[in-house]
Design a protein around this motif. Structure first.
Motif, PDB file in Angstrom:
ATOM      1  N   LEU A   1       0.889  -1.166  -0.205  1.00 48.76           N
ATOM      2  CA  LEU A   1      -0.114  -0.082  -0.058  1.00 48.76           C
ATOM      3  C   LEU A   1       0.868   1.110   0.144  1.00 48.76           C
ATOM      4  CD1 LEU A   1      -2.928  -0.851   2.250  1.00 48.76           C
ATOM      5  CD2 LEU A   1      -2.954  -0.857  -0.216  1.00 48.76           C
ATOM      6  N   PHE A   2       1.908   1.120   0.292  1.00 51.49           N
ATOM      7  CA  PHE A   2       2.908   2.502   0.462  1.00 51.49           C
ATOM      8  C   PHE A   2       3.963   2.714  -0.271  1.00 51.49           C
ATOM      9  CE2 PHE A   2       0.889   1.801   4.639  1.00 51.49           C
ATOM     10  CZ  PHE A   2       0.506   3.020   4.943  1.00 51.49           C
ATOM     11  N   SER A   3       5.125   3.286  -0.363  1.00 42.52           N
ATOM     12  CA  SER A   3       5.943   3.653  -1.467  1.00 42.52           C
ATOM     13  C   SER A   3       6.809   2.355  -2.065  1.00 42.52           C
ATOM     14  CB  SER A   3       6.984   4.371  -0.807  1.00 42.52           C
ATOM     15  OG  SER A   3       7.955   3.841   0.221  1.00 42.52           O
ATOM     16  N   ALA A   4       7.228   2.526  -3.106  1.00 39.02           N
ATOM     17  CA  ALA A   4       8.055   1.322  -3.685  1.00 39.02           C
ATOM     18  C   ALA A   4       9.175   1.130  -3.095  1.00 39.02           C
ATOM     19  CB  ALA A   4       8.261   1.856  -5.279  1.00 39.02           C
ATOM     20  N   THR A   5       9.827   2.115  -2.422  1.00 39.53           N
ATOM     21  CA  THR A   5      11.034   1.676  -1.876  1.00 39.53           C
ATOM     22  C   THR A   5      10.800   0.935  -0.616  1.00 39.53           C
ATOM     23  OG1 THR A   5      11.755   4.265  -2.154  1.00 39.53           O
ATOM     24  CG2 THR A   5      12.997   2.890  -0.504  1.00 39.53           C
ATOM     25  N   LEU A   6       9.651   1.277   0.218  1.00 37.55           N
ATOM     26  CA  LEU A   6       9.237   0.133   1.285  1.00 37.55           C
ATOM     27  C   LEU A   6       8.998  -1.116   0.939  1.00 37.55           C
ATOM     28  CD1 LEU A   6       8.816   0.015   4.103  1.00 37.55           C
ATOM     29  CD2 LEU A   6       6.570   0.489   4.042  1.00 37.55           C
ATOM     30  N   ASP A   7       8.431  -1.272  -0.380  1.00 39.61           N
ATOM     31  CA  ASP A   7       7.897  -2.496  -1.031  1.00 39.61           C
ATOM     32  C   ASP A   7       9.448  -3.182  -1.324  1.00 39.61           C
ATOM     33  OD1 ASP A   7       6.571  -4.698  -2.099  1.00 39.61           O
ATOM     34  OD2 ASP A   7       6.091  -3.622  -3.957  1.00 39.61           O
ATOM     35  N   ARG A   8      10.201  -2.625  -1.888  1.00 38.78           N
ATOM     36  CA  ARG A   8      11.500  -3.373  -2.065  1.00 38.78           C
ATOM     37  C   ARG A   8      12.279  -3.870  -0.851  1.00 38.78           C
ATOM     38  NH1 ARG A   8      11.850   0.724  -6.444  1.00 38.78           N
ATOM     39  NH2 ARG A   8      12.938   2.034  -4.800  1.00 38.78           N
TER      40      ARG A   8
END
Length: 266
Positions: free
Chosen positions: A93-100
């Motif tokens: 749900l949040f940023s792509a950086t956090l996802d990675r």
């Protein structure tokens, strides 16, 4: 219940749960009571499954081992489900950086075999039942996290979520009231299918002395004790190994049947 496999799996699961919950009532003896004169006794009306190297009743120890197996696996599954779901939903749900970053964390945890991870934790903190639950949970977190992330990504662009955002709903409300209820089904099915893995990990760690501590009896410790005296009697190894195999088979069949039941395409 409509398929033979599902019926068999449900019956085995119910049998294991009854044995685990009512072990103190069903056990004919104290699982830690010693009777050296009756060591390696053959199955008889007094000891239905025989005794081990210290004369302890195998049936009583097997029933209490079911309690340990279900307690450890249940707590580990709940812990892994909670942490993995939270990380997966937040990553989607949040940023792509956090996802990675979350995906890299999952990859790191998955790269370590549970045995190597257990050895490292025990070397630092020492053996403990609480650490055993944590080790089992840690090895299962990536599975729950990846499923939660994939389900949330498929749900993220749904029209009703867009409507909630337009109405001013915050991220916390969207996660708790809309995302989690819609992804709970696959996660519950996964939890039921991961119980055999948790039971097996616990038994394996107990077998090498990194699991439950005495005087608790575990299926892994029963197999280890029987293996150490295999030349005297094969009964302890056979009894504990058969119980572990049947429980694993039962929960696997139950999880597969539950997955078919929850799949709208089935």
């Amino acid at each position: 219940m409509k398929t033979p496999a599902g019926l068999l799996g449900t019956a085995i699961v119910m049998l294991v749960l009854i044995a685990a919950v009512f072990a103190p009532v069903l056990s004919p003896y104290d699982p830690d009571a010693l009777d050296v004169l009756a060591r390696f006794a053959s199955p008889s009306p007094a000891h239905w499954l025989g005794t081990d190297q210290l004369g302890r009743d195998l049936l009583s120890r097997l029933l209490h081992g079911a309690t340990v197996a279900m307690a450890v696996s249940g707590l580990a599954i709940l812990l892994a489900l909670a942490i993995g779901t939270a990380l997966g939903v937040v990553a989607a749900l949040f940023s792509a950086t956090l996802d990675r970053a979350v995906l890299v964390l999952f990859d790191i945890v998955s790269a370590f075999p549970s045995l190597v991870l257990a050895l490292a934790i025990v070397a630092v903190f020492g053996p403990s039942n609480a650490y055993l639950v944590g080790i089992v949970a840690l090895t299962l977190i990536p599975q729950f996290g990846r499923v939660a992330r994939a389900q949330t990504l498929a749900l993220r662009a749904a029209p009703f979520l867009e409507a909630e955002r337009v109405l001013g709903a915050g991220a916390g409300r969207i996660m708790l009231w809309h995302v989690l209820p819609n992804i709970a089904g696959p996660l519950v099915v996964l939890a039921s299918m991961e119980i055999p893995a948790a039971i097996t990990i616990e038994a394996g760690l107990s077998f090498i002395g990194l699991g439950v501590r005495p005087p608790l009896s575990s299926w892994g410790t029963l197999i280890y004790d029987g293996y150490a005296y295999l030349s005297d009697s094969v009964a302890p190894v056979l009894v504990a190994s058969l119980a572990l195999a049947i429980a694993t088979l039962g929960f696997t069949l139950f999880g597969e049947a539950l997955q078919r039941f929850a799949d709208p395409r089935a």
